[in-house]
Every structure is written in structure tokens, then in C-alpha cells.
Design a protein around this motif. Structure first.
Motif, PDB file in Angstrom:
ATOM      1  N   GLY A   9       0.831  -1.199   0.000  1.00 24.67           N
ATOM      2  CA  GLY A   9       0.000   0.000   0.000  1.00 24.67           C
ATOM      3  C   GLY A   9       0.864   1.246   0.000  1.00 24.67           C
ATOM      4  O   GLY A   9       2.065   1.192   0.294  1.00 24.67           O
ATOM      5  N   PHE A  10       0.238   2.372  -0.323  1.00 25.43           N
ATOM      6  CA  PHE A  10       0.913   3.667  -0.323  1.00 25.43           C
ATOM      7  C   PHE A  10       0.038   4.673   0.405  1.00 25.43           C
ATOM      8  O   PHE A  10      -1.160   4.744   0.155  1.00 25.43           O
ATOM      9  CB  PHE A  10       1.176   4.148  -1.760  1.00 25.43           C
ATOM     10  CG  PHE A  10       2.138   3.267  -2.497  1.00 25.43           C
ATOM     11  CD1 PHE A  10       3.492   3.535  -2.480  1.00 25.43           C
ATOM     12  CD2 PHE A  10       1.687   2.155  -3.179  1.00 25.43           C
ATOM     13  CE1 PHE A  10       4.389   2.697  -3.144  1.00 25.43           C
ATOM     14  CE2 PHE A  10       2.562   1.314  -3.849  1.00 25.43           C
ATOM     15  CZ  PHE A  10       3.914   1.596  -3.831  1.00 25.43           C
ATOM     16  N   ALA A  35      -5.219  -6.915  -0.922  1.00 22.67           N
ATOM     17  CA  ALA A  35      -5.154  -5.594  -1.555  1.00 22.67           C
ATOM     18  C   ALA A  35      -6.540  -4.947  -1.605  1.00 22.67           C
ATOM     19  O   ALA A  35      -6.688  -3.753  -1.327  1.00 22.67           O
ATOM     20  CB  ALA A  35      -4.568  -5.703  -2.959  1.00 22.67           C
ATOM     21  N   GLU A  36      -7.553  -5.730  -1.931  1.00 16.63           N
ATOM     22  CA  GLU A  36      -8.922  -5.206  -1.967  1.00 16.63           C
ATOM     23  C   GLU A  36      -9.373  -4.763  -0.578  1.00 16.63           C
ATOM     24  O   GLU A  36     -10.081  -3.757  -0.443  1.00 16.63           O
ATOM     25  CB  GLU A  36      -9.880  -6.260  -2.519  1.00 16.63           C
ATOM     26  CG  GLU A  36      -9.701  -6.512  -3.994  1.00 16.63           C
ATOM     27  CD  GLU A  36     -10.550  -7.656  -4.528  1.00 16.63           C
ATOM     28  OE1 GLU A  36     -10.801  -7.642  -5.744  1.00 16.63           O
ATOM     29  OE2 GLU A  36     -10.939  -8.552  -3.750  1.00 16.63           O
ATOM     30  N   ARG A  37      -8.939  -5.479   0.450  1.00 17.78           N
ATOM     31  CA  ARG A  37      -9.307  -5.143   1.823  1.00 17.78           C
ATOM     32  C   ARG A  37      -8.690  -3.825   2.289  1.00 17.78           C
ATOM     33  O   ARG A  37      -9.341  -3.045   2.980  1.00 17.78           O
ATOM     34  CB  ARG A  37      -8.858  -6.281   2.750  1.00 17.78           C
ATOM     35  CG  ARG A  37      -9.845  -6.690   3.766  1.00 17.78           C
ATOM     36  CD  ARG A  37      -9.454  -7.866   4.654  1.00 17.78           C
ATOM     37  NE  ARG A  37      -8.133  -8.441   4.535  1.00 17.78           N
ATOM     38  CZ  ARG A  37      -7.825  -9.523   3.820  1.00 17.78           C
ATOM     39  NH1 ARG A  37      -8.741 -10.142   3.128  1.00 17.78           N
ATOM     40  NH2 ARG A  37      -6.596  -9.983   3.789  1.00 17.78           N
ATOM     41  N   ILE A  38      -7.424  -3.577   1.932  1.00 19.55           N
ATOM     42  CA  ILE A  38      -6.767  -2.356   2.425  1.00 19.55           C
ATOM     43  C   ILE A  38      -6.945  -1.157   1.494  1.00 19.55           C
ATOM     44  O   ILE A  38      -6.665  -0.032   1.891  1.00 19.55           O
ATOM     45  CB  ILE A  38      -5.272  -2.576   2.732  1.00 19.55           C
ATOM     46  CG1 ILE A  38      -4.462  -2.798   1.462  1.00 19.55           C
ATOM     47  CG2 ILE A  38      -5.075  -3.685   3.739  1.00 19.55           C
ATOM     48  CD1 ILE A  38      -2.969  -2.746   1.690  1.00 19.55           C
ATOM     49  N   ALA A  39      -7.437  -1.387   0.274  1.00 23.65           N
ATOM     50  CA  ALA A  39      -7.580  -0.291  -0.702  1.00 23.65           C
ATOM     51  C   ALA A  39      -8.352   0.922  -0.159  1.00 23.65           C
ATOM     52  O   ALA A  39      -7.923   2.054  -0.384  1.00 23.65           O
ATOM     53  CB  ALA A  39      -8.205  -0.808  -1.995  1.00 23.65           C
ATOM     54  N   GLY A  44      -3.236   4.350  -2.451  1.00 22.34           N
ATOM     55  CA  GLY A  44      -3.075   3.388  -3.535  1.00 22.34           C
ATOM     56  C   GLY A  44      -2.584   2.064  -2.988  1.00 22.34           C
ATOM     57  O   GLY A  44      -2.036   1.994  -1.888  1.00 22.34           O
ATOM     58  N   VAL A  45      -2.789   1.014  -3.756  1.00 25.14           N
ATOM     59  CA  VAL A  45      -2.345  -0.320  -3.360  1.00 25.14           C
ATOM     60  C   VAL A  45      -2.153  -1.160  -4.621  1.00 25.14           C
ATOM     61  O   VAL A  45      -2.839  -0.957  -5.615  1.00 25.14           O
ATOM     62  CB  VAL A  45      -3.352  -1.002  -2.397  1.00 25.14           C
ATOM     63  CG1 VAL A  45      -4.693  -1.220  -3.054  1.00 25.14           C
ATOM     64  CG2 VAL A  45      -2.800  -2.303  -1.847  1.00 25.14           C
ATOM     65  N   PHE A  66      -3.225  -6.835  -9.214  1.00 26.12           N
ATOM     66  CA  PHE A  66      -4.313  -5.930  -8.840  1.00 26.12           C
ATOM     67  C   PHE A  66      -3.703  -4.567  -8.561  1.00 26.12           C
ATOM     68  O   PHE A  66      -2.606  -4.480  -8.024  1.00 26.12           O
ATOM     69  CB  PHE A  66      -5.003  -6.455  -7.571  1.00 26.12           C
ATOM     70  CG  PHE A  66      -6.041  -5.532  -7.000  1.00 26.12           C
ATOM     71  CD1 PHE A  66      -7.358  -5.602  -7.422  1.00 26.12           C
ATOM     72  CD2 PHE A  66      -5.709  -4.608  -6.031  1.00 26.12           C
ATOM     73  CE1 PHE A  66      -8.321  -4.755  -6.898  1.00 26.12           C
ATOM     74  CE2 PHE A  66      -6.660  -3.755  -5.497  1.00 26.12           C
ATOM     75  CZ  PHE A  66      -7.977  -3.833  -5.934  1.00 26.12           C
ATOM     76  N   LYS A  67      -4.415  -3.507  -8.906  1.00 28.69           N
ATOM     77  CA  LYS A  67      -3.982  -2.168  -8.517  1.00 28.69           C
ATOM     78  C   LYS A  67      -5.201  -1.282  -8.359  1.00 28.69           C
ATOM     79  O   LYS A  67      -6.215  -1.469  -9.036  1.00 28.69           O
ATOM     80  CB  LYS A  67      -2.984  -1.573  -9.511  1.00 28.69           C
ATOM     81  CG  LYS A  67      -3.497  -1.361 -10.909  1.00 28.69           C
ATOM     82  CD  LYS A  67      -2.385  -0.810 -11.784  1.00 28.69           C
ATOM     83  CE  LYS A  67      -2.875  -0.622 -13.218  1.00 28.69           C
ATOM     84  NZ  LYS A  67      -1.833  -0.039 -14.067  1.00 28.69           N
ATOM     85  N   ALA A  68      -5.097  -0.337  -7.420  1.00 33.86           N
ATOM     86  CA  ALA A  68      -6.191   0.585  -7.157  1.00 33.86           C
ATOM     87  C   ALA A  68      -5.626   1.894  -6.609  1.00 33.86           C
ATOM     88  O   ALA A  68      -4.589   1.890  -5.944  1.00 33.86           O
ATOM     89  CB  ALA A  68      -7.172  -0.013  -6.155  1.00 33.86           C
ATOM     90  N   GLY A  69      -6.299   2.977  -6.905  1.00 35.08           N
ATOM     91  CA  GLY A  69      -5.906   4.270  -6.359  1.00 35.08           C
ATOM     92  C   GLY A  69      -4.723   4.880  -7.077  1.00 35.08           C
ATOM     93  O   GLY A  69      -4.432   4.562  -8.231  1.00 35.08           O
ATOM     94  N   ILE A  70      -4.010   5.721  -6.348  1.00 36.82           N
ATOM     95  CA  ILE A  70      -2.859   6.455  -6.878  1.00 36.82           C
ATOM     96  C   ILE A  70      -1.589   5.686  -6.530  1.00 36.82           C
ATOM     97  O   ILE A  70      -1.354   5.370  -5.366  1.00 36.82           O
ATOM     98  CB  ILE A  70      -2.780   7.866  -6.257  1.00 36.82           C
ATOM     99  CG1 ILE A  70      -4.077   8.622  -6.486  1.00 36.82           C
ATOM    100  CG2 ILE A  70      -1.597   8.638  -6.827  1.00 36.82           C
ATOM    101  CD1 ILE A  70      -4.213   9.859  -5.611  1.00 36.82           C
ATOM    102  N   LEU A  71      -0.777   5.419  -7.539  1.00 37.00           N
ATOM    103  CA  LEU A  71       0.484   4.721  -7.322  1.00 37.00           C
ATOM    104  C   LEU A  71       1.635   5.588  -7.806  1.00 37.00           C
ATOM    105  O   LEU A  71       1.465   6.381  -8.734  1.00 37.00           O
ATOM    106  CB  LEU A  71       0.486   3.387  -8.060  1.00 37.00           C
ATOM    107  CG  LEU A  71      -0.588   2.395  -7.631  1.00 37.00           C
ATOM    108  CD1 LEU A  71      -0.592   1.189  -8.564  1.00 37.00           C
ATOM    109  CD2 LEU A  71      -0.394   1.960  -6.194  1.00 37.00           C
TER     110      LEU A  71
END
Length: 77
Positions: A9-10, A35-39, A44-45, A66-71
Motif C-alpha cells: 500500500g501507499f 489488496a482489496e481489503r486495504i484499498a 493506492g495499493v 491488482f492495482k487501485a488508487g494512486i500509485l
């Protein structure tokens, strides 16, 4: 050759993204679920796998699961 699975995560700190310590998972499915749990709690994650040659101590390029948010730039491209 072994395949390892990670979640990272970030956190947003002002204008910068600070990485969490990557956490190892047992499988691709477990990494994605984590990753889905902490997103929702991170800027980002991403979840990724990497093939590792333990004897030669070499790692292949990570494969995005998997990726979500800002990376950060260059992560999960």
C-alpha cells in the motif's frame, strides 16, 4: 524458480506517496483479497507476483495482479 506474492500500500503524505512495507501472501488470490481489503484505507495499493531464483538470488520483473488508487510513477506500469 519460485513465485512469491506481495501486497504493498501507499499512504499520501502531503504531495508524496510513502510506501508501506510489502507484505508477502501465500497465493495470488490471497494477495488480491488483501489488496482489496486495504484499498479503502490507502491512497493506492497493488498486489504483484515475482519469480525468484533462490540459488542465484535473482528476481524477475513483478507481474501486476491488482492495482487501485494512486500509485507512484513506475509502479505497476
Amino acid at each position: 524458480m519460485a513465485t512469491l506474492y506481495y501486497v504493498q500500500g501507499f499512504r499520501q503524505k502531503g504531495r508524496k506517496l510513502e510506501p508501506d512495507q510489502p507484505q508477502q501472501s501465500k497465493s495470488a488470490e490471497a494477495a488480491i483479497a488483501s489488496a482489496e481489503r486495504i484499498a479503502p484505507m490507502r491512497a493506492g495499493v497493488w498486489a504483484y507476483s515475482a519469480d525468484v531464483d533462490v540459488e542465484a538470488d535473482t528476481y524477475d520483473e513483478p507481474k501486476v495482479l491488482f492495482k487501485a488508487g494512486i500509485l507512484p510513477e513506475g509502479v505497476a506500469d
